[in-house]
Design an enzyme around this catalytic site. Structure first.
Site, PDB file in Angstrom:
ATOM      1  N   CYS A 333      23.511  18.715 -14.450  1.00 57.36           N
ATOM      2  CA  CYS A 333      23.880  20.048 -13.970  1.00 57.36           C
ATOM      3  C   CYS A 333      23.856  21.156 -15.025  1.00 57.36           C
ATOM      4  O   CYS A 333      23.323  22.234 -14.741  1.00 57.36           O
ATOM      5  CB  CYS A 333      25.200  20.026 -13.222  1.00 57.36           C
ATOM      6  SG  CYS A 333      26.427  18.861 -13.793  1.00 57.36           S
ATOM      7  N   ARG A 362      25.281   7.205 -19.772  1.00 58.33           N
ATOM      8  CA  ARG A 362      26.740   7.185 -19.672  1.00 58.33           C
ATOM      9  C   ARG A 362      27.267   5.929 -20.335  1.00 58.33           C
ATOM     10  O   ARG A 362      26.736   4.845 -20.118  1.00 58.33           O
ATOM     11  CB  ARG A 362      27.185   7.188 -18.195  1.00 58.33           C
ATOM     12  CG  ARG A 362      26.747   8.444 -17.473  1.00 58.33           C
ATOM     13  CD  ARG A 362      27.268   8.466 -16.061  1.00 58.33           C
ATOM     14  NE  ARG A 362      26.747   9.657 -15.385  1.00 58.33           N
ATOM     15  CZ  ARG A 362      26.945   9.928 -14.113  1.00 58.33           C
ATOM     16  NH1 ARG A 362      27.660   9.100 -13.363  1.00 58.33           N
ATOM     17  NH2 ARG A 362      26.441  11.018 -13.572  1.00 58.33           N
ATOM     18  N   GLN A 380      18.626   9.905 -12.200  1.00 63.43           N
ATOM     19  CA  GLN A 380      19.172  10.437 -10.959  1.00 63.43           C
ATOM     20  C   GLN A 380      18.114  11.268 -10.264  1.00 63.43           C
ATOM     21  O   GLN A 380      17.439  12.061 -10.914  1.00 63.43           O
ATOM     22  CB  GLN A 380      20.379  11.328 -11.264  1.00 63.43           C
ATOM     23  CG  GLN A 380      21.577  10.561 -11.755  1.00 63.43           C
ATOM     24  CD  GLN A 380      22.782  11.471 -11.909  1.00 63.43           C
ATOM     25  OE1 GLN A 380      22.691  12.493 -12.583  1.00 63.43           O
ATOM     26  NE2 GLN A 380      23.886  11.105 -11.296  1.00 63.43           N
ATOM     27  N   ASP A 382      18.192  13.982  -8.773  1.00 63.61           N
ATOM     28  CA  ASP A 382      19.167  15.050  -8.649  1.00 63.61           C
ATOM     29  C   ASP A 382      18.581  16.305  -8.018  1.00 63.61           C
ATOM     30  O   ASP A 382      17.363  16.497  -8.000  1.00 63.61           O
ATOM     31  CB  ASP A 382      19.643  15.409 -10.071  1.00 63.61           C
ATOM     32  CG  ASP A 382      21.117  15.746 -10.106  1.00 63.61           C
ATOM     33  OD1 ASP A 382      21.677  16.047  -9.040  1.00 63.61           O
ATOM     34  OD2 ASP A 382      21.702  15.696 -11.199  1.00 63.61           O
ATOM     35  N   HIS A 384      20.106  20.607  -7.560  1.00 58.82           N
ATOM     36  CA  HIS A 384      21.194  21.577  -7.511  1.00 58.82           C
ATOM     37  C   HIS A 384      20.769  22.682  -6.571  1.00 58.82           C
ATOM     38  O   HIS A 384      19.683  23.234  -6.713  1.00 58.82           O
ATOM     39  CB  HIS A 384      21.509  22.083  -8.920  1.00 58.82           C
ATOM     40  CG  HIS A 384      21.993  20.973  -9.802  1.00 58.82           C
ATOM     41  ND1 HIS A 384      21.193  20.359 -10.716  1.00 58.82           N
ATOM     42  CD2 HIS A 384      23.164  20.307  -9.825  1.00 58.82           C
ATOM     43  CE1 HIS A 384      21.862  19.374 -11.296  1.00 58.82           C
ATOM     44  NE2 HIS A 384      23.058  19.310 -10.771  1.00 58.82           N
ATOM     45  N   LYS A 463      33.377  15.212  -3.057  1.00 58.57           N
ATOM     46  CA  LYS A 463      32.034  14.742  -2.722  1.00 58.57           C
ATOM     47  C   LYS A 463      32.002  13.867  -1.493  1.00 58.57           C
ATOM     48  O   LYS A 463      32.994  13.228  -1.134  1.00 58.57           O
ATOM     49  CB  LYS A 463      31.433  13.991  -3.909  1.00 58.57           C
ATOM     50  CG  LYS A 463      32.290  12.856  -4.433  1.00 58.57           C
ATOM     51  CD  LYS A 463      31.629  12.210  -5.654  1.00 58.57           C
ATOM     52  CE  LYS A 463      32.386  10.955  -6.064  1.00 58.57           C
ATOM     53  NZ  LYS A 463      31.727  10.142  -7.053  1.00 58.57           N
ATOM     54  N   HIS A 509      25.682  19.784  -5.909  1.00 53.74           N
ATOM     55  CA  HIS A 509      24.967  18.757  -6.682  1.00 53.74           C
ATOM     56  C   HIS A 509      24.700  17.663  -5.661  1.00 53.74           C
ATOM     57  O   HIS A 509      25.604  17.288  -4.926  1.00 53.74           O
ATOM     58  CB  HIS A 509      25.825  18.111  -7.770  1.00 53.74           C
ATOM     59  CG  HIS A 509      26.583  19.056  -8.640  1.00 53.74           C
ATOM     60  ND1 HIS A 509      26.416  19.074 -10.006  1.00 53.74           N
ATOM     61  CD2 HIS A 509      27.521  19.994  -8.369  1.00 53.74           C
ATOM     62  CE1 HIS A 509      27.229  19.969 -10.528  1.00 53.74           C
ATOM     63  NE2 HIS A 509      27.914  20.542  -9.563  1.00 53.74           N
TER      64      HIS A 509
END
Length: 638
Positions: A333, A362, A380, A382, A384, A463, A509
Site C-alpha cells: 500500500c 513478512r 499478493q 493486490d 488499491h 476487512k 486494499h
RNA sequence: GCUGGUGUGGCGCAGUGGUAGCGCAAUUGAUUCGUAAUCAAUAGGCCAGGGGUUCAAAUCCCCUCACCAGCUCCA
C-alpha cells in the site's frame, strides 16, 4: 400432564417431571435402549432432562448426526477421567467437542508422549466396561468454587469465577470423576464404544500466549466402527493430496534450509503461476484496473508515515543503504500511495483502480511456516482502489463479485468472515464504525452469509476475508477486502471535487487470490495435483510406439506447440506401457499414443488422465479443437 | 516464538555402541515394444550441523538448525 410433540408430529402425554428417558421407554423398548440424548424445543438435552411443560421432543440415537457432538463431548470427559486415573494430580483445562472429534487440555507434571495415548485408551476402555452413568447436578457458584477449589482444579475455579451472573452452573459426575460442564451427555460411559486418541500438542490456557501452555490431547469418536475407519482412511487419503508432497512429486516448487519460508519455484510451478497471473491480468484489465509495480525496499520515513513502523515492525525485515534505514515491504500500500500522489487527481478520475502483483516479505514465526500455505515471502495480487465516499458500496460489491467469479472457476467452496478493529490499530472509533458498516452493508446487499471475527482486522481498517479449505479441512484466508480511511489521511491524499476544492478520497486494499503461493498450494490440494488443462504445466505428452514413429510424433508436437499448447514428446526407447504409466503418474491431462495406424491416417490415440481406456482415436485437427476448447473454457475435470 | 515429535543417498524406508543397507528414481548397455512398471550392470551417504562421553557413536548426552502436529499469529 404435559403434552409432548414428537418428530412425526404425533402428540403424547406424560406426567409432569418425567424424564426424556422415561418418555423414550414409553414409546418403545428399543428406543429406550438406543437413546443418547434428545432435542427439546431445538436444544440438545440429556435423557435425565425433566419435562416440565409442553414441548416438542426429538429423541436422538447414535444414528443421528446431531448426537455425535454429545458423544464426543462425553468421550472427552471419559478421556479426562482416564488421564486422572493414570496420572493423579493432573489439572483440567477445557475439553470440548470440535469439528472432527474432541480434545482436552491438561496441566500435568507428566509429559504425555504418543505412547501414553495407548495406555490412556486402555484405561478408557476399562471405564467404559464399568459403565458409570453421567449424573448431572446443578450447584450454586460458591458450591462449585468450593468443590473444584478443594480438588485443586484452579483452571475450573477460574472458569467459574468468570461465568456471568445468573447462569445455571452444572457439574457432571461419572464414577470417581466430576467435571464442570453445561452438558448434555450420553446416559453412561457404556454408550461410548468407538473412539481413538490421535495426537498430543501444546495449547495456551485460554488461547493466550501470556498464559501457561497446557498439554492438549486430540481424539475422535464415532457411533460406529465403520465410521471411524472411514474417517481414518480419509485422513490418509488427504495426506496424499498434501501440496508439499505433490509439489515435490510433480516438481512444482521446493523449500530449503537455506531459506526457511522462502520458496523456490521450478519450471512447472512457474507455468502455474504464469497462468494464474495471465488470467488475473485479463480479468482486471476488463474491469478497469491499471497495473503498477512498486519497489520492494523503501525508506524508513515512508513506513513511519504509513504507521507500519508503529504497528507492524515485528513482522518486517530491515536493511541499511548509505547510512539510512530502509525496510523490505510487508505490504504494497505505501508504494501505491506514492503512485497516487504523482498527479493531481480529479473526481472524474475516481474510482482509480491500481493493481499490483507485489512481492512482500513478512517475518512469520518459525513455528507458523507451512509449505506454500504460510511463507515468509509471497506475491499478493493486490490492488488499491481510490474512490469517492459515494462509491464505496459499489466498489466493495464489485470486488466481492470478482472474488466469487474467480473461486467459481476453480470450483472452490469458500466462506466469508468480517474482521473488526484489533487492539493495536490507528484511527478514530467513528471512522472504524463507518468502515465496518460499509463492509457489512455490502455483504448484506449481496446476501452473503458471514461470520464476525472480532479484533482480527488490519491495523488501518476492517476487512472482509474469504477462506478456503486445505486437504485436511484447515481454512486459510485468501481473498480480502479492506476498507481504509487512515492511509489517505496519513499520506494526505486528495482529489479535486466538482466544487473545485480538495477532498479526501477513501481507499480499498484488496486481493483475490490472496497470495499466489498460498493459492497454488490450495489449488494443488483441491485438484490432487491433476490440474485442469488450462493450468496443467504439461498439457499433452506424445508417446511414440517406437523410434520409427518419431518423425510423425515430432510433426504433431510442432503443430501443438505452434498453437501454444504445452506439449512434449517421450523419445525414450521404452515400452509404450512404461511411457503411459509415467504420463499418468505425472498427471498430464492428455497422453497421445502414436504408431503406424496414427501416422498413416494423421490421427492420435487420446488417453485422458485418470481414465483407463485404451484411447479414443481422433484426427489431429479434432484433438486440437478439443484441447483448445478446454483451455478456453477453463474446463474442470474433477 | 511456545509444547511435543522427527531428521540416514534425489524420494520412501531399515539399521539401539563394533567396517552404512533395501526399494524406487538416476546413469550405462541391451531390448523397437499398441494403453499403468523389459533385463542387466554401475554410480551415489562425513547418517541435519557443532560439541561431548567411549578403545569404538547413525546409535548415549548437550547445544544449534530445519521439518511435522498443535497453540499463538496471519495472505
Amino acid at each position: 400432564m404435559v403434552k409432548v410433540t414428537l418428530k412425526d408430529n404425533s402428540i403424547r402425554e406424560v406426567e409432569e417431571n418425567s424424564t426424556i428417558g422415561e418418555l423414550a421407554a414409553q414409546i418403545s423398548r428399543n428406543l429406550a435402549k438406543d437413546a443418547i440424548a434428545a432435542k427439546v424445543n431445538g436444544e440438545v438435552k440429556d435423557l435425565a432432562f425433566k419435562l416440565k411443560e409442553d414441548a416438542s421432543v426429538e429423541i436422538l440415537t447414535l444414528e443421528d448426526s446431531q448426537s455425535l457432538d454429545v458423544l464426543r463431548h462425553s468421550t472427552a470427559h471419559l478421556m479426562a477421567q482416564a488421564v486422572q486415573n493414570l496420572y493423579p494430580g493432573t489439572k483440567l483445562g477445557i475439553g470440548p467437542s470440535i469439528e472432527n472429534g474432541f480434545y482436552y487440555d491438561f496441566d500435568s507434571e507428566h509429559v504425555f508422549t504418543p505412547d501414553d495415548l495407548i495406555a490412556i485408551e486402555s484405561e478408557m476402555k476399562k471405564i467404559v466396561k464399568e459403565n458409570y452413568p453421567y449424573q448431572r447436578k446443578e450447584v450454586s457458584r460458591s458450591e462449585a468454587i468450593e468443590f473444584f477449589g478443594g480438588l485443586g482444579e484452579k483452571y475450573k475455579v477460574e472458569l467459574i469465577e468468570d461465568l456471568p451472573e445468573g447462569v445455571t452452573i452444572s457439574m457432571y459426575t461419572q464414577g470417581n470423576f466430576t467435571d464442570l460442564c453445561v452438558g448434555p451427555h450420553v446416559p453412561s460411559t457404556g454408550s461410548l464404544k468407538v473412539f481413538k486418541l490421535l495426537n498430543v500438542a501444546g495449547a495456551y490456557w485460554r488461547g493466550s500466549e501470556k498464559n501457561k501452555m497446557l498439554q492438549r490431547i486430540y481424539g475422535t469418536a464415532f457411533s460406529k466402527q465403520a465410521d471411524l475407519d472411514e474417517y481414518l482412511f480419509k485422513l490418509e487419503e488427504a495426506k496424499r493430496r498434501d501440496h508439499r508432497k505433490l509439489g515435490l512429486e510433480l516438481d512444482l516448487f521446493s523449500l530449503h534450509e537455506e531459506g526457511p519460508g522462502f520458496p523456490f519455484f521450478h519450471p512447472k510451478g512457474m507455468v502455474l503461476r504464469n497462468q494464474l497471473e495471465d488470467f488475473w491480468r485479463q480479468e482486471h484489465r476488463r474491469r478497469g484496473y491499471h497495473e503498477i509495480k512498486t519497489p520492494i525496499i523503501l525508506n524508513r520515513v515512508l513506513w513511519e508515515q504509513s504507521g507500519h513502523w508503529a504497528h507492524y515492525k515485528e513482522n518486517m525485515y530491515f536493511t541499511e543503504i548509505d547510512d539510512q534505514d530502509f525496510a523490505v515491504k510487508p505490504m504494497n500500500c505505501p508504494g501505491g500511495m506514492i503512485m497516487y500522489k504523482t498527479k493531481l487527481r480529479s473526481y472524474r478520475d475516481l474510482p482509480l483502480r491500481a493493481g499490483e502483483l507485489g512481492l512482500v516479505h513478512r517475518h512469520e514465526l518459525s513455528g507458523a511456516l507451512h509449505g506454500l500455505l504460510r511463507v515468509r515471502n509471497f506475491t499478493q495480487d493486490d490492488a488499491h482502489i481510490f474512490m469517492l465516499p459515494s462509491q464505496i458500496k459499489d466498489e466493495i460489491i464489485g470486488v466481492i463479485e470478482l472474488v466469487d467469479r474467480f473461486y467459481k472457476i476453480f470450483g472452490f467452496e469458500y466462506h466469508v468472515e468480517l474482521s473488526t478493529r484489533p487492539e493495536d490499530s490507528m484511527g478514530s472509533d467513528e471512522a472504524w464504525e463507518l468502515a465496518t458498516n460499509a463492509l457489512q452493508e455490502a455483504l448484506e446487499e449481496k446476501g452473503l452469509e458471514y461470520k464476525i471475527n472480532p479484533g482480527d482486522g488490519a491495523f488501518y481498517g476492517p476487512k472482509i476475508d474469504f477462506h478456503l479449505r486445505d486437504c485436511l479441512g484447515r481454512t486459510w484466508q485468501c481473498g480480502t477486502i479492506q476498507l481504509d480511511f487512515q492511509m489517505p489521511e496519513k499520506f494526505d491524499l486528495t482529489y479535486i471535487g466538482e466544487d473545485g476544492q480538495k477532498h479526501r478520497p477513501v481507499m480499498i486494499h484488496r486481493v483475490i487470490y490472496g497470495s499466489i503461493e498460498r493459492f497454488i498450494a490450495l489449488l494443488t490440494e483441491h485438484y490432487a495435483g491433476a490440474f485442469p488443462t488450462w493450468l496443467a504445466p504439461v498439457q499433452v505428452r506424445i508417446l511414440p510406439i517406437s523410434e520409427r514413429h518419431h518423425d510423425y510424433a515430432k510433426d504433431v508436437l510442432n503443430r501443438l506447440n505452434e498453437l501454444d499448447i504445452r506439449a512434449e514428446m517421450d523419445e525414450r526407447r521404452e515400452k509404450i506401457n512404461y511411457k503411459i504409466r509415467e504420463a499418468q503418474t505425472e498427471k498430464i491431462p492428455f497422453a497421445l499414443v502414436v504408431g503406424d495406424q496414427e501416422a498413416e491416417t494423421d490421427t492420435v490415440a487420446v488417453r485422458r488422465y485418470g481414465q483407463g481406456n485404451s484411447g479414443e482415436k481422433m484426427s489431429v485437427k479434432d484433438f486440437i479443437s478439443l484441447v483448445e476448447d478446454e483451455i478456453k473454457s477453463k474446463k474442470r475435470i474433477n
